[in-house]
Design an enzyme around this catalytic site. Structure first.
Site, PDB file in Angstrom:
ATOM      1  N   ASP A 231     -29.659 -54.888  33.910  1.00  0.00           N
ATOM      2  CA  ASP A 231     -30.861 -55.088  34.706  1.00  0.00           C
ATOM      3  C   ASP A 231     -31.372 -56.497  34.393  1.00  0.00           C
ATOM      4  O   ASP A 231     -30.883 -57.161  33.477  1.00  0.00           O
ATOM      5  CB  ASP A 231     -31.888 -54.027  34.327  1.00  0.00           C
ATOM      6  CG  ASP A 231     -33.246 -54.252  34.961  1.00  0.00           C
ATOM      7  OD1 ASP A 231     -33.306 -54.409  36.192  1.00  0.00           O
ATOM      8  OD2 ASP A 231     -34.239 -54.284  34.219  1.00  0.00           O
TER       9      ASP A 231
ATOM     10  N   ASP B  34     -35.323 -58.010  35.066  1.00  0.00           N
ATOM     11  CA  ASP B  34     -36.692 -58.064  34.551  1.00  0.00           C
ATOM     12  C   ASP B  34     -36.906 -56.998  33.493  1.00  0.00           C
ATOM     13  O   ASP B  34     -36.677 -55.811  33.735  1.00  0.00           O
ATOM     14  CB  ASP B  34     -37.705 -57.881  35.684  1.00  0.00           C
ATOM     15  CG  ASP B  34     -39.142 -58.007  35.194  1.00  0.00           C
ATOM     16  OD1 ASP B  34     -39.471 -59.069  34.644  1.00  0.00           O
ATOM     17  OD2 ASP B  34     -39.909 -57.045  35.333  1.00  0.00           O
TER      18      ASP B  34
END
Length: 254
Positions: free
Chosen positions: A39, A41
């Protein structure tokens, strides 16, 4: 309970990346790791969770409504307007991005060991490219799945697309998904991947979630874990208090 069901309930394992490490041998229960999906953020960069409240305010939706689900439910012309509103928030936030602790150490290790790296994020491409250009210019991530890919996490489609791109014939079973949200853990779990939670004060409750295999508090903790052989601390059921206690130990710094 059949053999396959029993196998599903065992903690996930991968063989050591260091060839001279002997505790785990490559076999059916300890297959080789083929790649790691990240991922963005809150995972590759420090969390900027304030963006989500700003986005919901801009879209006039409550916290209970998923931002992307809401946008996709709008008429086509309104979707574009809504996308521009949240992209403006993300562009401002990307200017103050900070890399996660241990970021380069982990990425350089994976490169050295020949482990593929991919990205599966709900961000749009501009903040992702900003992060890669500024903090990891020499690192290769391919493919990079962004918001343009549908359906987004928590659907496993993005991770399965990466597995297919890498010509893996077992879906996500040879992969690890590293993230910081329930969307990441659920997408990885549903794709068949092992899941690693980068834990912080906001997501600590996910350490005990059935979709979370292992917890770390900084990215480079994965180096020694992968070197010696990945062993999940949480099994695939809700019935093993010992593995849940092991996960809880990862939160002692908070």
């Amino acid at each position: 309970m059949n053999d396959q069901k029993q196998e599903d309930l065992k903690p996930r394992r991968f063989a050591p990346l260091h060839s001279s490490t002997a505790p785990l041998q490559v076999n059916k229960s300890t297959p080789p790791l083929k790649g790691v999906v990240f991922d963005v953020d809150g995972t590759l960069c420090e969390p900027q969770n304030y963006m989500f409240s700003e986005m919901r305010s801009a879209l006039e939706i409550p916290k209970s409504v998923d931002i992307l689900d809401h946008i996709h439910s709008l008429p086509e012309k309104e979707q574009q307007i809504a996308q521009e509103k949240i992209q403006a928030i993300e562009r401002r936030a990307m200017l103050v991005q900070k890399p996660q602790a241990g970021l380069l150490e982990l990425m350089e290790y994976l490169t050295e060991r020949g482990v593929r790296k991919g990205i599966c994020t709900r961000n749009f491409d501009t903040p992702v490219n900003h992060l890669l250009t500024n903090f990891m210019p020499s690192q290769l991530f391919d493919p990079i799945i962004t918001r343009a890919f549908r359906p987004p996490k928590p659907d496993p489609a993005g991770i399965l697309h990466i597995a297919k791109n890498w010509a893996l014939d077992d879906g996500g079973n040879s992969l690890i998904m590293v993230g910081d949200s329930i969307d990441d853990m659920t997408a990885g779990y549903r794709a068949g991947a092992a899941t690693v939670l980068l834990v912080n004060e906001q997501n600590a409750h996910l350490a005990r979630h059935e979709h979370t295999d292992l917890c770390i508090t900084r990215l480079d903790e994965l180096v020694s874990i992968l070197e010696e052989g990945f062993v999940g601390q949480v099994d695939r059921s809700e019935k093993n208090p010992e593995t849940k206690q092991m996960a809880t130990e990862a939160l002692q710094d908070f």
